[in-house]
Scaffold this active site. Sequence first.
Site, mmCIF file in Angstrom:
data_model
loop_
_atom_site.group_PDB
_atom_site.id
_atom_site.type_symbol
_atom_site.label_atom_id
_atom_site.label_comp_id
_atom_site.label_asym_id
_atom_site.label_seq_id
_atom_site.Cartn_x
_atom_site.Cartn_y
_atom_site.Cartn_z
ATOM 1 N N VAL A 1 22.213 -30.659 92.474
ATOM 2 C CA VAL A 1 22.229 -32.075 92.866
ATOM 3 C C VAL A 1 21.289 -32.168 94.289
ATOM 4 O O VAL A 1 21.687 -31.604 95.235
ATOM 5 C CB VAL A 1 23.700 -32.936 93.360
ATOM 6 C CG1 VAL A 1 23.387 -34.106 93.905
ATOM 7 C CG2 VAL A 1 24.638 -32.733 92.222
ATOM 8 N N GLY A 2 19.929 -32.419 94.109
ATOM 9 C CA GLY A 2 19.055 -32.538 95.285
ATOM 10 C C GLY A 2 19.361 -33.878 95.856
ATOM 11 O O GLY A 2 19.947 -34.658 95.382
ATOM 12 N N ASN A 3 18.266 -33.916 96.836
ATOM 13 C CA ASN A 3 18.210 -35.437 97.479
ATOM 14 C C ASN A 3 17.354 -36.288 96.963
ATOM 15 O O ASN A 3 17.610 -37.395 97.061
ATOM 16 C CB ASN A 3 17.487 -34.918 98.956
ATOM 17 C CG ASN A 3 18.534 -34.633 99.918
ATOM 18 O OD1 ASN A 3 19.480 -35.213 100.250
ATOM 19 N ND2 ASN A 3 18.227 -33.160 100.109
ATOM 20 N N THR A 4 16.618 -35.738 95.636
ATOM 21 C CA THR A 4 15.785 -36.952 95.062
ATOM 22 C C THR A 4 16.458 -37.194 93.674
ATOM 23 O O THR A 4 16.743 -38.386 93.315
ATOM 24 C CB THR A 4 14.253 -36.409 94.660
ATOM 25 O OG1 THR A 4 13.646 -36.036 96.168
ATOM 26 C CG2 THR A 4 13.434 -37.453 94.010
ATOM 27 N N ILE B 1 18.902 -35.360 90.069
ATOM 28 C CA ILE B 1 19.969 -34.230 89.580
ATOM 29 C C ILE B 1 19.342 -33.437 88.462
ATOM 30 O O ILE B 1 18.671 -34.059 87.683
ATOM 31 C CB ILE B 1 21.193 -34.861 89.115
ATOM 32 C CG1 ILE B 1 21.850 -35.434 90.531
ATOM 33 C CG2 ILE B 1 22.142 -33.948 88.607
ATOM 34 C CD1 ILE B 1 23.134 -35.984 89.876
ATOM 35 N N TYR C 1 21.424 -16.070 109.329
ATOM 36 C CA TYR C 1 21.163 -17.257 109.826
ATOM 37 C C TYR C 1 21.881 -17.613 111.224
ATOM 38 O O TYR C 1 23.241 -17.310 110.948
ATOM 39 C CB TYR C 1 21.387 -18.630 108.971
ATOM 40 C CG TYR C 1 20.264 -19.731 108.905
ATOM 41 C CD1 TYR C 1 19.069 -19.797 108.892
ATOM 42 C CD2 TYR C 1 21.096 -21.167 108.683
ATOM 43 C CE1 TYR C 1 18.556 -20.774 108.871
ATOM 44 C CE2 TYR C 1 20.457 -22.265 108.573
ATOM 45 C CZ TYR C 1 19.033 -21.980 108.713
ATOM 46 O OH TYR C 1 18.131 -23.386 108.381
ATOM 47 N N ASP D 1 21.905 -24.946 98.498
ATOM 48 C CA ASP D 1 20.680 -24.962 97.616
ATOM 49 C C ASP D 1 19.840 -23.688 98.156
ATOM 50 O O ASP D 1 19.404 -22.703 97.063
ATOM 51 C CB ASP D 1 20.030 -26.225 97.372
ATOM 52 C CG ASP D 1 19.200 -26.723 98.638
ATOM 53 O OD1 ASP D 1 19.739 -26.399 99.598
ATOM 54 O OD2 ASP D 1 18.442 -27.409 98.669
ATOM 55 N N ASP E 1 10.791 -23.529 97.873
ATOM 56 C CA ASP E 1 11.327 -24.587 96.970
ATOM 57 C C ASP E 1 10.518 -26.034 97.351
ATOM 58 O O ASP E 1 10.909 -26.609 98.264
ATOM 59 C CB ASP E 1 12.732 -24.660 96.950
ATOM 60 C CG ASP E 1 13.290 -25.757 96.052
ATOM 61 O OD1 ASP E 1 12.521 -26.610 95.854
ATOM 62 O OD2 ASP E 1 14.718 -25.811 95.770
ATOM 63 N N THR F 1 12.391 -32.335 97.577
ATOM 64 C CA THR F 1 12.237 -33.515 98.770
ATOM 65 C C THR F 1 11.692 -32.938 99.818
ATOM 66 O O THR F 1 10.913 -33.331 100.541
ATOM 67 C CB THR F 1 13.768 -34.138 98.821
ATOM 68 O OG1 THR F 1 14.458 -34.078 97.668
ATOM 69 C CG2 THR F 1 13.793 -35.198 99.753
HETATM 70 N N1 LIG Z 1 10.236 -38.073 88.043
HETATM 71 C C1 LIG Z 1 10.162 -37.601 89.509
HETATM 72 N N2 LIG Z 1 10.685 -38.246 90.002
HETATM 73 C C2 LIG Z 1 10.823 -38.005 91.424
HETATM 74 N N3 LIG Z 1 10.235 -36.932 92.103
HETATM 75 C C3 LIG Z 1 9.288 -36.261 91.139
HETATM 76 C C4 LIG Z 1 9.421 -36.666 89.844
HETATM 77 N N4 LIG Z 1 8.452 -35.798 89.017
HETATM 78 C C5 LIG Z 1 7.982 -34.875 89.846
HETATM 79 N N5 LIG Z 1 8.339 -35.422 91.128
HETATM 80 C C6 LIG Z 1 8.273 -34.734 92.583
HETATM 81 O O1 LIG Z 1 9.049 -33.795 92.757
HETATM 82 C C7 LIG Z 1 9.505 -33.621 93.975
HETATM 83 C C8 LIG Z 1 11.074 -33.672 94.229
HETATM 84 O O2 LIG Z 1 11.467 -32.623 93.613
HETATM 85 P P1 LIG Z 1 13.003 -32.115 93.098
HETATM 86 O O3 LIG Z 1 12.870 -30.584 92.964
HETATM 87 O O4 LIG Z 1 13.498 -32.926 91.919
HETATM 88 O O5 LIG Z 1 13.812 -32.375 94.612
HETATM 89 P P2 LIG Z 1 15.401 -32.204 94.908
HETATM 90 O O6 LIG Z 1 15.599 -31.058 94.439
HETATM 91 O O7 LIG Z 1 15.060 -32.320 96.340
HETATM 92 O O8 LIG Z 1 16.036 -33.489 94.518
HETATM 93 C C9 LIG Z 1 8.876 -34.983 94.914
HETATM 94 O O9 LIG Z 1 8.098 -34.510 96.059
HETATM 95 C C10 LIG Z 1 7.724 -35.372 93.695
HETATM 96 O O10 LIG Z 1 6.477 -35.209 94.239
HETATM 97 C C1 LIG Z 2 16.523 -28.740 103.448
HETATM 98 C C2 LIG Z 2 17.212 -29.441 102.441
HETATM 99 C C3 LIG Z 2 17.380 -31.116 103.051
HETATM 100 C C4 LIG Z 2 16.502 -29.197 101.280
HETATM 101 O O1 LIG Z 2 16.990 -30.173 100.214
HETATM 102 P P1 LIG Z 2 15.875 -30.565 98.834
HETATM 103 O O2 LIG Z 2 14.723 -30.848 99.381
HETATM 104 O O3 LIG Z 2 16.259 -29.404 97.957
HETATM 105 O O4 LIG Z 2 16.771 -31.651 98.433
HETATM 106 C C5 LIG Z 2 18.688 -28.819 102.162
HETATM 107 O O5 LIG Z 2 18.775 -27.530 101.921
HETATM 108 C C6 LIG Z 2 19.806 -29.005 103.413
HETATM 109 O O6 LIG Z 2 20.317 -30.056 103.675
HETATM 110 N N1 LIG Z 2 19.676 -27.888 104.252
HETATM 111 C C7 LIG Z 2 20.527 -27.898 105.413
HETATM 112 C C8 LIG Z 2 19.771 -27.631 106.802
HETATM 113 C C9 LIG Z 2 19.546 -25.865 106.385
HETATM 114 O O7 LIG Z 2 19.401 -25.398 105.410
HETATM 115 O O8 LIG Z 2 19.295 -25.334 107.403
HETATM 116 K K LIG Z 3 13.885 -27.851 98.775
#
Ligand SMILES: Nc1ncnc2c1ncn2[C@@H]1O[C@H](COP(=O)(O)OP(=O)(O)O)[C@@H](O)[C@H]1O
Ligand SMILES: CC(C)(COP(=O)(O)O)[C@@H](O)C(=O)NCCC(=O)O
Ligand SMILES: [K+]
EC number: 2.7.1.33
Length: 244
Positions: A7-10, A12, A87, A96, A117, A120
């Site tokens: 579950v990422g911030n953008t 799943i 850390y 993550d 990585d 987001t």
């Molecule tokens: N369908 C999509 N929806 C949203 N973001 C996307 C999509 N395809 C590619 N991306 C790119 O993926 C990035 C988000 O990556 P992702 O690994 O899914 O994020 P997170 O793990 O934080 O949820 C964005 O910066 C965007 O440019």
């Molecule tokens: C830095 C992040 C927002 C990255 O999240 P993602 O881009 O993978 O959705 C996440 O790893 C987080 O909330 N970290 C907590 C702060 C830290 O790692 O120090």
């Molecule tokens: K990340």
Amino acid sequence: MILTVDVGNTRIKAAVFEGDTALENFVFEKKELEKKIEIILKKFPDCTDLVAASVGQIEKEAFLTFENVLKIHFLTHEDAFPFANKYATPKTLGIDRMVLAAGAVLQFPQKNRLVIDAGTCITYDFIDENDNYLGGAISPGLRLRYESMHNFTARLPLLTLEAPVSYIGNSTTQAMHSGVVNGFVYEIDGFIDEYRRQFSNFIIILTGGDAEFLAKRLKNTIFANSNFLLESLSQTYQYKIDND
Ligand SMILES: Nc1ncnc2c1ncn2[C@@H]1O[C@H](COP(=O)(O)OP(=O)(O)O)[C@@H](O)[C@H]1O
Ligand SMILES: CC(C)(COP(=O)(O)O)[C@@H](O)C(=O)NCCC(=O)O
Ligand SMILES: [K+]
């Protein structure tokens, strides 16, 4: 068979693993979580375990509806990880990033490793050859750069990712694409060069939603593995079982 869920911030991401092999990958929105898991389990009824890591707004409770059909494991800082966390604020380190670091240690033993990585946010994580997690960096991801320029100015449009035509952007949109994409690429190449000054040898793992777009634009040759977090989830879970 295990179902891994990131579950990422953008969005799943999920995958079904049979041993080390990902049988199928899935990408969906937070609001679709329950429905999608039901569909996945219908397609893969041999799944026995679900392992999830969340940095988004989804907590363990969201998975508990599946408790009667699957063993649910929601990773936390209390789990066993195969590295020493150096850390200064280990409890605030993103789960993550911990999973990525675990995957790097388990897949590439006795090496210095840098995990990038591009999600987001872009996260950089360095784990040395003695399996010390040292830290890294957090910066805004590609889409976040476009969105924040639009949200915090009066005149900048909301653009979607496009490769810039030139470094010298000759219009508002081209100037923005140049700034976001070239800035992104220079940042990552710059970080890698800086790590090279400090550690002569290390392997680089590039993952996240923008990894493939990025990989072919970097000065440093790196192969993108968009599945690295899901692979690492499966390996971290195996490591936990072996060490319980
Ligand atoms: N369908 C999509 N929806 C949203 N973001 C996307 C999509 N395809 C590619 N991306 C790119 O993926 C990035 C988000 O990556 P992702 O690994 O899914 O994020 P997170 O793990 O934080 O949820 C964005 O910066 C965007 O440019
Ligand atoms: C830095 C992040 C927002 C990255 O999240 P993602 O881009 O993978 O959705 C996440 O790893 C987080 O909330 N970290 C907590 C702060 C830290 O790692 O120090
Ligand atoms: K990340």
